[in-house]
Scaffold this active site. Structure first.
Site, PDB file in Angstrom:
ATOM      1  N   ASP A   1     116.695  62.025  27.072  1.00  0.00           N
ATOM      2  CA  ASP A   1     115.563  61.131  27.284  1.00  0.00           C
ATOM      3  C   ASP A   1     116.089  59.697  27.211  1.00  0.00           C
ATOM      4  OD1 ASP A   1     112.824  60.246  27.384  1.00  0.00           O
ATOM      5  OD2 ASP A   1     112.981  59.858  25.245  1.00  0.00           O
TER       6      ASP A   1
ATOM      7  N   ASP B   1     113.437  62.550  21.296  1.00  0.00           N
ATOM      8  CA  ASP B   1     112.896  62.167  19.990  1.00  0.00           C
ATOM      9  C   ASP B   1     111.379  62.055  19.963  1.00  0.00           C
ATOM     10  OD1 ASP B   1     112.552  59.884  21.524  1.00  0.00           O
ATOM     11  OD2 ASP B   1     113.002  58.522  19.865  1.00  0.00           O
TER      12      ASP B   1
ATOM     13  N   ASP C   1     108.804  65.184  24.204  1.00  0.00           N
ATOM     14  CA  ASP C   1     110.103  65.839  24.382  1.00  0.00           C
ATOM     15  C   ASP C   1     110.116  67.266  23.827  1.00  0.00           C
ATOM     16  OD1 ASP C   1     111.217  63.599  25.578  1.00  0.00           O
ATOM     17  OD2 ASP C   1     111.865  62.750  23.668  1.00  0.00           O
TER      18      ASP C   1
END
Length: 649
Positions: free
Chosen positions: A330, A527, A531
């Site tokens: 990410d 995080d 996600d």
């Protein structure tokens, strides 16, 4: 009775028996010696070896064979033959019974000691907790036992004291030593609004914080629990080992019977000689090393990773990690800091950078906009005081303006260029910054645009090095983000990521992971709450420790330090741990493959044979070798830089 006590009993019986054996070699015998051998052999057989017999009997009733079956059967045959030999004036093998049991227990003692050390490491981790806290109650700070602290309590911490529980600073600032939890050696600066971790040490200033997690919910407690679970878990490869052992034990029993039959019936050996070969086969084939090859490496590998602030949740995760070919990350909060930061200041007309920040922070002082906060925080970091402003007013859709030292000053977006003079050079600089996917803020003074401030959610300091390290270790890197393509590609180009998948809706991240997994096993690093599905879908999910609780729960690996470089370390450590498991199993199998024919007497023509005692010693040494091999994971090199990764790739 503990393994250590049984081993001590074995030593007490075995040492005198070995001494008597050497005296016999020297033809020094005394009356009643055989009964002393019987007493000592019986002491070891029942006092130290009884659990082998009990386990072997239980397995036999369930039509199942294990390593204790071989030990129990081999020592039982030797023991009862020796009793028979007493009354028929034949040679006894009480020393073989005692020595074999004792040497097998020696390998078990090594294994137990390592398990104990691993368990003690977790206990010591929990001992790091503060025993009491200075809590605000009824308007006064009073010291209370840690058990009485509840969520929401305001706690004061003075220099040198341990932080009692997890929380958020409400007043004051300090530097905190978090090394015992995160593995990071440098103290970390903390200010109002920053989180603090229980059991870490306050180095400098006094501050108060609000407790957010207490008891078993604290980060330290979660770390300890994850380590316990990981060390007691079983890797899938262990199931294969168990299946092999279930087939291996019956085959060894058949080989032992055939060895006796061939020597006694076809090769003319006496019953005693044939029995010695058969018992040696049973003992040397005992697959103890196979049984401890996986758990010992797992315990050491997960224990070392925990010390580095990397929590591997179980053996399945560790085994899956060694297959990873692609690392997907990410962007926001994982690769980048997670909040806008000033990256560029371009000034004209002789204005210094500090003067630009002084004016800009003064104009942005009353705003809560993220871009305004980026300017204000940048000025604070450089210890630049904001300029005093008067007659503050908004410029509709463009920005704000005010008087600074009697002159009109303004700050806002690029539409301000429609109203105020802007040099050609400054305009080209603005276009360049925008091409780099940076948001550009214009700063004006005395009716002229005097500076540009480039703002971006910048990569973390370690991100570029971490990406290079992943690539050098053989991993393909991918950024998966909901941000626009221009911004994502600019970040990717800056740090060197191989592929960018941008403008992805939160619910679609897991689908992209599935598509990537069709090509190769994938690790996903994230995080945020959005996600969690991707973390669960990936072959291995790696959650940043600063992320949300749901992300941390979804990840198979948790990085306490929130450092992308630890992704590389975790993948390499997991790969090395799995490699050590395979190496342990290889040597254990090779040992059995070589040892059984020697014990069966196939090489006696070349003067190569094994007595039961020597077979027991060789088997015990194989177990000790596996334990020592696993312990070497504590000193194996783990990369912390691109150069060290490349040297190991």
């Amino acid at each position: 009775m503990s393994v250590t006590k049984r081993f001590i009993i074995g030593v007490i019986g075995s040492v005198p028996l070995l001494a008597l054996m050497f005296l016999d070699f020297a033809h020094l015998m005394f009356p009643g010696e055989v009964w002393v051998q019987f007493i000592l052999g019986t002491l070891v057989y029942f006092g130290a070896g009884l659990p082998f017999l009990q386990t072997a009997w239980a397995s036999a009733k369930n039509h199942h064979g294990n390593m204790d079956t071989l030990v129990g059967l081999g020592t039982t045959i030797a023991y009862f033959y020796s009793i028979f030999a007493i009354f028929t004036n034949r040679g006894t093998y009480f020393e073989a019974v005692a020595v074999v049991i004792t040497l097998i227990l020696l390998g078990s003692v090594f294994e137990e000691r390592m398990k104990s050390q691993a368990s003690n490491a977790v206990d010591k981790l929990m001992d790091l907790q503060a025993k009491e806290a200075e809590v605000l109650r009824d308007g006064e700070f009073v010291k209370l036992p840690l058990e009485q602290v509840v969520v929401g309590d305001i706690i004061r911490v003075k220099p040198g004291e341990k932080i009692a529980v997890d929380g958020e600073i409400v007043e004051g600032s300090s530097t905190i030593d978090e090394s015992m939890v995160t593995g990071e050696s440098m103290p970390v600066e903390k200010h109002r609004g920053d989180s603090v971790i229980g059991a870490t040490i306050n180095s400098t200033g006094t501050f108060t914080f609000r407790a957010t997690k207490v008891g078993g919910d604290t980060l330290l407690s979660n770390i300890a629990e994850m380590v316990r679970q990981a060390q007691s878990s079983r890797a899938p490869i262990q199931k294969t080992v168990d299946t092999i052992s279930n087939v291996f034990v019956p085959l060894v029993l058949i080989a032992s019977i055939l060895t006796f039959a061939v020597w006694y019936v076809f090769l003319g050996a006496t019953g005693v000689e044939a029995m010695v070969y058969a018992v040696s086969v049973l003992i040397i084939a005992c697959p103890c090393a196979l049984g401890i090859a996986t758990p010992t490496a797992l315990m050491v590998g997960t224990g070392r990773s925990a010390k580095l602030g990397i929590l591997i949740k179980n053996g399945e995760v560790l085994e899956a990690t060694h297959t990873i070919k692609t690392v997907v990350m990410d962007k926001t909060g994982t690769i980048t800091v997670g909040k806008p930061q000033v990256t560029d200041i371009v000034a004209v007309n002789g204005f210094a950078e500090n003067e630009i920040l002084r004016i800009a922070s003064g104009l942005e002082g009353a705003s809560e906009h993220p871009l305004a906060l980026a300017v204000i925080n940048h000025a604070k970091e450089k210890a630049i005081a904001a300029a005093a402003v008067e007659n503050f007013e908004a410029i509709s859709g463009k920005g704000v303006q005010a008087l600074v030292e009697g002159k009109k000053a303004f700050i806002g977006n690029e539409r301000l260029a429609e109203d105020f003079a802007m040099s050609e050079d400054l305009h080209s600089q603005m276009v360049k910054l925008q091409a780099e996917a940076k948001t550009v803020v214009l700063v004006g003074f005395d009716d002229k645009i005097i500076a540009l401030i480039g703002i971006q959610d910048a990569p973390k300091p370690s991100s570029k090095q971490a990406i290079k390290a992943m690539q050098a270790a053989g991993f393909r890197t991918v950024m998966l983000t909901g941000d626009n393509k221009l911004v994502a590609q600019a970040i990717a180009d800056e740090i060197g990521i191989d592929e960018v998948i941008a403008e992805v809706l939160p619910g679609d991240k897991a689908d992209h992971i599935k598509r990537l997994q069709e090509k190769a096993p994938v690790a996903f690093v994230g995080d945020g709450i959005n996600d969690a599905p991707a973390l669960t879908t990936a072959t291995v999910g790696i959650a940043m420790g600063s992320g949300t609780d749901i992300a941390i729960e979804s990840g198979g690996i948790v990085l306490v330090k929130n450092d992308l470089m630890d992704v590389v370390t975790s993948l390499v450590l997991a790969r090395k741990t799995y490699g050590r498991i395979v190496l342990n199993l290889f040597w254990a199998f090779i040992y059995n493959v070589i040892g059984i024919p020697v014990a069966a007497g196939l090489f006696t023509a070349f003067g190569l044979a094994l007595s039961p005692e020597i077979a027991g010693l060789a088997m015990a040494l194989s177990s000790i070798t596996v334990v020592l091999s696993s312990l070497l994971l504590n000193i194996v090199h783990l990369p912390k830089s691109q150069e060290s990764i490349m040297s190991k790739a």
